[in-house]
Enzyme design. Structure first.
Site, PDB file in Angstrom:
ATOM      1  N   LYS A  22       0.867  -1.214   0.237  1.00  0.00           N
ATOM      2  CA  LYS A  22       0.151   0.121   0.233  1.00  0.00           C
ATOM      3  C   LYS A  22       1.204   1.196   0.102  1.00  0.00           C
ATOM      4  O   LYS A  22       0.966   2.041  -0.756  1.00  0.00           O
ATOM      5  CB  LYS A  22      -0.943  -0.333   1.150  1.00  0.00           C
ATOM      6  CG  LYS A  22      -1.483   1.385   1.683  1.00  0.00           C
ATOM      7  CD  LYS A  22      -2.346   1.337   2.104  1.00  0.00           C
ATOM      8  CE  LYS A  22      -1.677   2.049   4.394  1.00  0.00           C
ATOM      9  NZ  LYS A  22      -1.656   3.526   3.895  1.00  0.00           N
ATOM     10  N   CYS A 117      -5.326  12.758  12.013  1.00  0.00           N
ATOM     11  CA  CYS A 117      -5.899  11.749  11.925  1.00  0.00           C
ATOM     12  C   CYS A 117      -5.564  10.718  13.608  1.00  0.00           C
ATOM     13  O   CYS A 117      -4.724  11.356  14.552  1.00  0.00           O
ATOM     14  CB  CYS A 117      -4.948  10.750  11.167  1.00  0.00           C
ATOM     15  SG  CYS A 117      -3.727   9.586  11.050  1.00  0.00           S
ATOM     16  N   ARG A 399      -8.493  -0.511   4.295  1.00  0.00           N
ATOM     17  CA  ARG A 399      -8.089   0.242   3.764  1.00  0.00           C
ATOM     18  C   ARG A 399      -6.189  -0.044   3.346  1.00  0.00           C
ATOM     19  O   ARG A 399      -5.506   0.305   2.277  1.00  0.00           O
ATOM     20  CB  ARG A 399      -7.641   1.689   4.785  1.00  0.00           C
ATOM     21  CG  ARG A 399      -8.130   3.021   4.838  1.00  0.00           C
ATOM     22  CD  ARG A 399      -7.628   3.662   5.882  1.00  0.00           C
ATOM     23  NE  ARG A 399      -6.237   3.878   5.455  1.00  0.00           N
ATOM     24  CZ  ARG A 399      -5.705   4.802   6.300  1.00  0.00           C
ATOM     25  NH1 ARG A 399      -5.361   4.675   7.880  1.00  0.00           N
ATOM     26  NH2 ARG A 399      -4.352   4.600   5.600  1.00  0.00           N
TER      27      ARG A 399
HETATM   28  C1  UD1 Z   1       1.042   6.055   2.702  1.00  0.00           C
HETATM   29  C2  UD1 Z   1       2.397   5.889   3.762  1.00  0.00           C
HETATM   30  O1  UD1 Z   1       3.632   5.420   3.470  1.00  0.00           O
HETATM   31  N1  UD1 Z   1       2.136   6.401   5.382  1.00  0.00           N
HETATM   32  C3  UD1 Z   1       3.026   6.115   5.599  1.00  0.00           C
HETATM   33  C4  UD1 Z   1       3.919   7.500   6.351  1.00  0.00           C
HETATM   34  O2  UD1 Z   1       3.318   7.949   6.658  1.00  0.00           O
HETATM   35  P1  UD1 Z   1       3.771   9.571   6.913  1.00  0.00           P
HETATM   36  O3  UD1 Z   1       4.587   9.635   5.506  1.00  0.00           O
HETATM   37  O4  UD1 Z   1       2.964  10.444   7.210  1.00  0.00           O
HETATM   38  O5  UD1 Z   1       4.643   9.382   8.207  1.00  0.00           O
HETATM   39  P2  UD1 Z   1       6.609  10.417   8.339  1.00  0.00           P
HETATM   40  O6  UD1 Z   1       7.604   9.736   8.122  1.00  0.00           O
HETATM   41  O7  UD1 Z   1       7.015  12.010   7.547  1.00  0.00           O
HETATM   42  O8  UD1 Z   1       6.154  11.063   9.208  1.00  0.00           O
HETATM   43  C5  UD1 Z   1       6.904  11.223  10.578  1.00  0.00           C
HETATM   44  C6  UD1 Z   1       6.649  12.071  11.525  1.00  0.00           C
HETATM   45  O9  UD1 Z   1       7.231  12.921  11.304  1.00  0.00           O
HETATM   46  C7  UD1 Z   1       6.349  14.105  11.577  1.00  0.00           C
HETATM   47  N2  UD1 Z   1       6.288  14.741  10.206  1.00  0.00           N
HETATM   48  C8  UD1 Z   1       5.930  14.412   9.548  1.00  0.00           C
HETATM   49  C9  UD1 Z   1       5.475  15.630   8.298  1.00  0.00           C
HETATM   50  C10 UD1 Z   1       6.442  17.197   8.336  1.00  0.00           C
HETATM   51  O10 UD1 Z   1       5.864  17.601   7.895  1.00  0.00           O
HETATM   52  N3  UD1 Z   1       6.760  16.896   9.366  1.00  0.00           N
HETATM   53  C11 UD1 Z   1       5.992  16.338  10.469  1.00  0.00           C
HETATM   54  O11 UD1 Z   1       7.102  16.781  11.458  1.00  0.00           O
HETATM   55  C12 UD1 Z   1       4.930  13.284  11.411  1.00  0.00           C
HETATM   56  O12 UD1 Z   1       3.927  13.825  12.595  1.00  0.00           O
HETATM   57  C13 UD1 Z   1       5.654  11.737  12.059  1.00  0.00           C
HETATM   58  O13 UD1 Z   1       6.330  12.547  13.579  1.00  0.00           O
HETATM   59  O14 UD1 Z   1       4.942   6.969   7.459  1.00  0.00           O
HETATM   60  C14 UD1 Z   1       4.764   6.401   8.083  1.00  0.00           C
HETATM   61  C15 UD1 Z   1       6.315   6.273   9.133  1.00  0.00           C
HETATM   62  O15 UD1 Z   1       6.568   5.178   8.824  1.00  0.00           O
HETATM   63  C16 UD1 Z   1       3.901   5.343   8.217  1.00  0.00           C
HETATM   64  O16 UD1 Z   1       3.378   5.281   9.957  1.00  0.00           O
HETATM   65  C17 UD1 Z   1       2.615   5.618   7.300  1.00  0.00           C
HETATM   66  O17 UD1 Z   1       2.177   4.657   7.576  1.00  0.00           O
HETATM   67  C1  PEP Z   2      -0.776   5.019   9.334  1.00  0.00           C
HETATM   68  C2  PEP Z   2      -0.894   4.547   7.850  1.00  0.00           C
HETATM   69  O1  PEP Z   2      -0.975   4.672   7.131  1.00  0.00           O
HETATM   70  P1  PEP Z   2      -1.796   6.455   6.444  1.00  0.00           P
HETATM   71  O2  PEP Z   2       0.688   6.760   5.935  1.00  0.00           O
HETATM   72  O3  PEP Z   2      -1.395   6.317   5.336  1.00  0.00           O
HETATM   73  O4  PEP Z   2      -2.101   6.360   7.689  1.00  0.00           O
HETATM   74  C3  PEP Z   2      -0.269   2.964   8.038  1.00  0.00           C
HETATM   75  O5  PEP Z   2      -0.620   2.338   6.690  1.00  0.00           O
HETATM   76  O6  PEP Z   2      -0.644   2.126   9.373  1.00  0.00           O
END
Ligand code: UD1
Ligand code: PEP
Length: 420
Positions: A22, A117, A399
């Protein structure tokens, strides 16, 4: 609304095919916005999130054809609408991944702010700061991000992430592929899904170096072509089924799963008493003796994935001794704890750590969870529990898990989807 009923106590044995990932599929779908030619994705999982991302790209103006029998998604054409509306973005945060590609290719984009979320506030400041460093003007108004590239398009630059972000790395990697000049992403995320995206970009003609490392160097192209790309297997689905084998004292061959994608999950499972080994068709996971309480802290790849924390907690509920699970990525990712406790688990949360004291047996109960991995942890607990567990709000599971009840039933679980 569908529910899943599990009658616990069956040992799982057999083979489970692992679907396409995914979290690789979603950025790859956004990647289609970078080219006028068709992008064909094979090994595409049949998931609600993939449908939502397909709808988002379709409303941007591309044609989207999902041949589910052949697991192939074909995306083609040019974007005619540069706005990602709130109604789609609120369903799936990964929608924000269209921001980089649209701004790079079309010079501007208007994308609804994804907001928080169930697992945390999840800001997108790193995505926006990165695009600004590439010369874009960003404004946030009425809940929408408005991005505008400078004349001549985005400019390559050096971006040092203060914190590892999977999504920001993906957005900026895609933007950099069409930027003018060289971009360096420092302290980039190293998750296997980033490597998959980079390989797809290279098949489209992009020049990316440093795949698998925390430093990506991208020389921007003026145009990218179409490509055909096979999506990597879902390491989180594989890890989840590894926990299913372990919690039932069973043995599963996870077809297509890759050891090199599991990172620290393999070591932690082994420490807990689970045998994980490579197999000609993927991975073989078995529990030979008892489970031991094992401490773990979530970390960016190759550390222990936050997306595996809830599943490993379910396993620790029935291990001998205690385990401390520390969540370092998201501030609110223990929603499964009260539900697991309703099934007889003994878990206390202290700030960002949960102490799990193993019990001899869980007992089935009606439960529900507010996110994907929390929901699946309740299915795992149900597999080991005495009696029936009914997991409500199955749409969270849909999902990210393809036909989970069918996959588990095929290896001996007593599990059924209850409709309505
Ligand atoms: C669709 C997808 O691939 N989702 C994954 C992606 O989510 P996602 O890409 O949203 O997660 P991030 O790696 O960006 O987030 C990591 C941390 O950085 C923080 N953050 C992130 C971006 C930003 O601009 N500012 C900031 O502060 C977030 O709140 C979090 O605490 O990686 C996460 C961490 O491995 C996984 O749990 C999710 O399943
Ligand atoms: C947190 C997850 O996905 P998303 O970043 O799409 O919410 C997940 O795949 O566990």
């Amino acid at each position: 609304m569908d529910r899943i009923r599990i009658r616990g106590g069956r040992r799982l044995e057999g083979r489970i095919p692992v679907s396409g990932a995914k979290n690789a599929a979603l950025p790859l779908i956004a990647c289609a916005l970078l080219t006028d030619e068709p992008l064909v994705l094979t090994n595409t999982p049949d998931l609600a999130d993939v449908e939502t991302m397909g709808k988002l790209i379709a409303q941007h103006g591309l044609t989207v054809e999902h041949d589910k029998a052949r697991r192939t998604l074909t995306l083609a054409g040019r974007a005619t609408n540069l706005e990602a509306p709130y109604d789609l973005v609120r369903k799936m945060r990964a929608s924000v991944l269209v921001l980089g590609p649209l701004t790079a290719k079309y010079g501007r984009a208007r994308v609804s702010l994804p907001g928080g979320c169930a697992i945390g506030t999840r800001p997108v400041d790193l995505h926006l700061k990165g695009l600004e460093a590439m010369g874009a003007t960003i404004t946030v108004e009425s809940g929408y991000i408005e991005a505008e590239a400078p004349d001549g398009g985005l400019k390559g630059t050096r971006i040092i992430f203060p914190q590892v972000s999977v999504g920001a790395t993906e957005n900026l990697l895609m933007a950099a592929a069409l930027a003018d000049g060289e971009t360096e992403l420092v302290n980039a995320a190293r998750e296997p899904e980033i490597g998959d995206l980079a390989r797809c970009l290279m098949a489209m003609g992009a020049d990316v170096e440093g795949i698998g490392s925390d430093r990506l160097r991208i020389r921007g192209s003026t145009r990218l072509s179409g490509a055909t790309h096979g999506i990597i297997p879902d390491r989180i689905e594989a890890g989840t089924f590894a926990c299913a084998a372990a919690i039932t004292g069973g043995s599963l061959i996870l077809e297509g799963a890759r050891l090199d994608h599991l990172g620290a999950v393999t070591r932690v499972l082994r420490d807990a008493g689970v045998d994980v080994r490579e197999h000609a068709d993927g991975l073989m996971v078995s529990r030979l003796n008892g489970l031991h309480g094992t401490d773990v802290s979530t970390e960016p790849f190759p550390g222990f994935a936050t997306d595996m924390q809830a599943q490993f907690m379910a396993l620790m509920c029935v291990a001998e001794g205690a385990a401390m699970l520390t969540e370092t990525i998201f501030e609110n990712r223990f929603m499964h704890v009260p539900e697991l406790n309703r099934m007889g688990a003994r878990i206390n949360v202290h700030g960002s750590s949960a102490i799990v004291r193993g019990v001899a047996r869980l007992s089935g109960a009606p439960v529900m969870a507010t996110d994907l991995r929390a929901s699946v942890s309740l299915i795992l607990a149900g597999l080991a529990a005495k009696g029936d567990t009914v997991v409500n709000r199955v749409y969270h599971l849909d999902r990210g898990y393809e036909r989970i009840e069918a996959k588990l039933a095929a290896v001996g679980a007593d599990v059924a989807r209850l409709s309505g």
